[in-house]
Scaffold this active site. Structure first.
Site, PDB file in Angstrom:
ATOM      1  CE1 TYR A 199       9.999  -4.946  -7.063  1.00 49.07           C
ATOM      2  CE2 TYR A 199       7.777  -4.664  -6.189  1.00 49.07           C
ATOM      3  CZ  TYR A 199       8.830  -4.209  -6.961  1.00 49.07           C
ATOM      4  OH  TYR A 199       8.715  -3.018  -7.633  1.00 49.07           O
ATOM      5  CB  SER A 251       6.853  -0.632  -5.121  1.00 48.57           C
ATOM      6  OG  SER A 251       5.633  -1.281  -5.432  1.00 48.57           O
TER       7      SER A 251
END
Length: 201
Positions: free
Chosen positions: A154, A141
């Site tokens: 995350y 990401s």
């Protein structure tokens, strides 16, 4: 048909990025193994591919389970004879600051997002090495390389994926195995919507 006759496993392929990738891979000629926990989503992805004339097999898979990941790789090789692409795409998100989140959230995020990639690579690499090469894709990401507010764990998992990918690429270049991570920004998927709702955005 850039992937004609290639065999690909895509985890997290019941929805979102995984499903879109599975459909696109099949359009490009790949034989796709659709791996996910959501059986209804697996069936929908497989049926979509087959309806368009592609080739796909679904496998119910928990990427945090070594035996499940071993089974999905074995399914690919037993069914199609080889494994050319391992796309470790499955992931989850639980937004929150360190004060909001508990140990269970930490363990779950690292189990799916990091251990899942570790297991996928661990099972795929020996197969690819024996056949003379292959490609591994790991979904990271943009949050693996930049910070964000109210989302502390995350991004840490995705940073781990970025670094694991770099090290794997170095270790297995001589085996003919290319290893890369994908670092997408915000994409409108069911997971993104749930995370935004949970964080109040």
């Amino acid at each position: 048909m850039r992937l004609k006759d290639k065999v690909a496993i895509i985890t997290g392929a019941a929805s979102g990025i995984g499903r879109a990738s599975a459909v696109k891979f099949a359009e490009e000629g790949a034989k796709v193994v659709v791996a996910d926990l959501q059986q209804d989503g697996i069936d929908e992805t497989v049926n979509t591919i087959r309806a368009a004339g592609g080739t796909a097999t679904g496998v119910h898979t928990d990427v945090t389970s070594a035996s499940d990941v071993k089974r999905v790789v074995k399914t690919a090789t037993d069914t199609y004879g080889r494994l050319d692409i391992m796309f470790n795409n499955a992931g989850i998100g639980i937004p929150g600051t360190i004060l909001d989140l508990d140990e269970a959230a930490f363990d779950r995020l690292f189990a799916v997002n990091v251990k899942g990639v570790f297991l996928g690579c661990k099972e795929a690499i020996p197969v690819m090495k024996a056949q003379g090469g292959g490609v591994i894709l790991n979904t990271a990401s943009q949050l693996g390389v930049v910070g964000i507010e109210r989302n502390v764990i995350y991004p840490a998992t995705k940073g781990a994926v970025v670094q694991m990918t770099r090290c794997l690429a170095i270790d297995h270049a001589a085996d003919g195995i290319r290893v890369n991570s994908l670092c997408p920004g915000p994409i409108d998927t069911p997971l993104t919507r749930r995370n935004r709702e949970a964080s109040g955005d």
